[in-house]
Design a protein around this motif. Structure first.
Motif, PDB file in Angstrom:
ATOM      1  N   TYR A 186      88.942 -21.901 -79.069  1.00  0.00           N
ATOM      2  CA  TYR A 186      87.891 -20.953 -78.717  1.00  0.00           C
ATOM      3  C   TYR A 186      88.528 -19.606 -78.429  1.00  0.00           C
ATOM      4  CZ  TYR A 186      83.947 -24.128 -78.724  1.00  0.00           C
ATOM      5  OH  TYR A 186      82.946 -24.979 -79.126  1.00  0.00           O
ATOM      6  N   VAL A 210      86.932 -20.477 -83.175  1.00  0.00           N
ATOM      7  CA  VAL A 210      85.570 -20.023 -82.866  1.00  0.00           C
ATOM      8  C   VAL A 210      85.605 -18.579 -82.361  1.00  0.00           C
ATOM      9  CG1 VAL A 210      83.526 -20.422 -81.447  1.00  0.00           C
ATOM     10  CG2 VAL A 210      84.896 -22.373 -82.253  1.00  0.00           C
ATOM     11  N   ASP A 230      80.167 -18.377 -84.026  1.00  0.00           N
ATOM     12  CA  ASP A 230      79.204 -18.962 -83.104  1.00  0.00           C
ATOM     13  C   ASP A 230      77.900 -18.176 -83.022  1.00  0.00           C
ATOM     14  OD1 ASP A 230      79.985 -16.769 -81.599  1.00  0.00           O
ATOM     15  OD2 ASP A 230      80.399 -17.902 -79.773  1.00  0.00           O
ATOM     16  N   SER A 234      75.445 -23.307 -83.241  1.00  0.00           N
ATOM     17  CA  SER A 234      76.244 -23.919 -82.189  1.00  0.00           C
ATOM     18  C   SER A 234      77.658 -24.210 -82.671  1.00  0.00           C
ATOM     19  CB  SER A 234      75.600 -25.224 -81.736  1.00  0.00           C
ATOM     20  OG  SER A 234      76.513 -26.013 -81.018  1.00  0.00           O
ATOM     21  N   PRO A 235      78.677 -23.673 -81.992  1.00  0.00           N
ATOM     22  CA  PRO A 235      80.042 -23.981 -82.405  1.00  0.00           C
ATOM     23  C   PRO A 235      80.372 -25.451 -82.198  1.00  0.00           C
ATOM     24  CG  PRO A 235      80.055 -22.808 -80.306  1.00  0.00           C
ATOM     25  CD  PRO A 235      78.649 -22.771 -80.814  1.00  0.00           C
ATOM     26  N   ASN A 274      82.005 -25.525 -73.640  1.00  0.00           N
ATOM     27  CA  ASN A 274      81.902 -25.809 -75.073  1.00  0.00           C
ATOM     28  C   ASN A 274      83.104 -26.591 -75.574  1.00  0.00           C
ATOM     29  OD1 ASN A 274      79.399 -24.679 -75.572  1.00  0.00           O
ATOM     30  ND2 ASN A 274      80.199 -22.705 -76.261  1.00  0.00           N
TER      31      ASN A 274
END
Length: 385
Positions: A186, A210, A230, A234-235, A274
């Protein structure tokens, strides 16, 4: 000397300040040739720390040694050196364990372990976005670079050893990335891209990054990672679709407490939660994005106290393991230097702009605003580009 000085939120300037100098026999004085603006600098720039106005910024530094104290034995005048952002003594209990980010001596503040150049709450040391830098415990802290580091083009790679390349590597170490693993990362800022590069070097089978900034996602794709936008869905769902529904083997959080959703709303726990959702049962997480004990500029009372809403229930239910914390740069910088020297790693692929020191305020503003194409900014206090 000229230096980049923190004036207050959203304000830095280049000023004349007293020259850095040798203060103790174990010091070295370095003429800085290349120094970077780091994403961590933006926490101070945004007023999200208690950084004191007047401090000199800059913790990603490289330059030439021009003077050494009488107690310096290994580092010589004329050496080209890269400095870990950690200021560490080299002999305390934590340093002996390799925990140089948590040195027990370098920071004089009570109950704080760890120090850094030009950073809030990390000791009294001025930064290296300046013409000169004092390096304490020079024999321990200076990484002497190969002869090709005199070439400014090569410095674009070697300067990444001060922080972001080791920090990206640290994220993959904390996450226990092994050959063949699927890895969800992320953040496609400089550290996230270095984590992607590190996972690739380690032989990860699938690396997913992401973000929502097209220029950063293009850089991720350039090194063979799968870009995940994203803002287009939705990632978590996108990662699960790429991993047979169960999630990635490993995950790296490279954003930190100023995470925003695609609509621009800040959520301090967004990427952390996430990541829990994106990694499989029994998976491992490496968290190197910055989270602070206090957040004076936080948007709500919880964040002002440095607290983050975390989905611990799902984390526990999935039996995941998390490693966190600042990077102990010296654990990795020599081996990563050898990869650069051998042509096996070229972290400068993220560099977008090289500026003279006087242009630093422009660099801070554009990097902070995430202006298209501003992915990593290098400063050259010696006037070269």
């Amino acid at each position: 000397m000229k230096a980049v000085v923190y004036d207050g939120p959203k304000s830095v300037s280049v000023k004349e300040v007293p020259d850095a100098r040798i203060e103790r026999p174990t010091d070295a004085l370095v003429r800085i040739t290349t120094t970077n603006i780091c994403g961590s600098d933006l926490h101070m720039y945004d007023g999200r720390t208690d950084m004191q106005p007047g401090r000199v910024l800059g913790h990603e530094n490289l330059g030439e040694v021009i003077e050494v104290g009488d107690g310096v034995d290994l580092v010589k005048v004329g050496d080209i050196v890269c400095l870990p952002f950690n200021v560490a003594c080299g002999f305390c209990e934590n340093c002996n364990k390799g925990l140089t980010a948590f040195c027990l001596v370098a920071n004089p503040a009570p109950e704080i372990a760890g120090a850094a150049y030009g950073y809030a709450d990390m000791g009294p040391y001025n930064g290296g976005q300046a013409e000169l830098l004092r390096v304490p415990w020079a024999d321990f802290n200076c990484l002497v670079l190969p002869p090709d580091a005199r070439d400014l083009q090569r410095q674009r790679d070697y300067v990444m050893l001060a922080d972001i390349f080791p920090t990206g590597w640290h994220a993959t170490q904390l996450a226990c990335v092994q050959p063949g693993d699927s890895v969800a990362i992320y953040g496609a800022g400089p550290v996230g891209l270095m984590a992607a590069l590190s996972a690739t070097i380690k032989g990860a089978g699938k690396v997913m990054v992401v973000d929502r900034h097209p220029d950063r996602l293009r850089l991720a794709e350039q090194i063979g990672a799968i870009p995940i936008d994203d803002s287009k869905g939705s990632p978590v769902d996108q990662i699960k679709q790429l991993t047979g529904g169960m999630g990635a083997d490993r995950g790296c959080e490279c954003v930190g407490y100023q995470a925003h959703d695609p609509q621009g709303q800040e959520h301090s726990g967004l990427t952390l939660n996430n990541l829990v959702q994106s990694v499989k049962f029994g998976g491992t997480l490496g968290v190197v994005g910055v989270f602070t004990p206090q957040d004076p500029g936080g948007p709500d009372p919880l964040q002002k106290q440095g607290k983050v809403p975390f989905d611990y229930g799902m984390f526990w239910f999935k039996g995941q393991t998390m490693g966190t914390g600042q990077c102990n740069v010296k654990n990795y910088n020599r081996q990563l230097m050898n990869l650069i020297a051998a042509g096996k790693a070229k972290p400068s692929f993220i560099v977008s702009h090289e500026l003279q020191l006087d242009e630093a305020p422009q660099g801070y503003e554009n990097f902070d605003r995430r202006v298209e194409g501003w992915t990593k900014v290098l400063l050259h206090p010696d006037g070269r580009r």
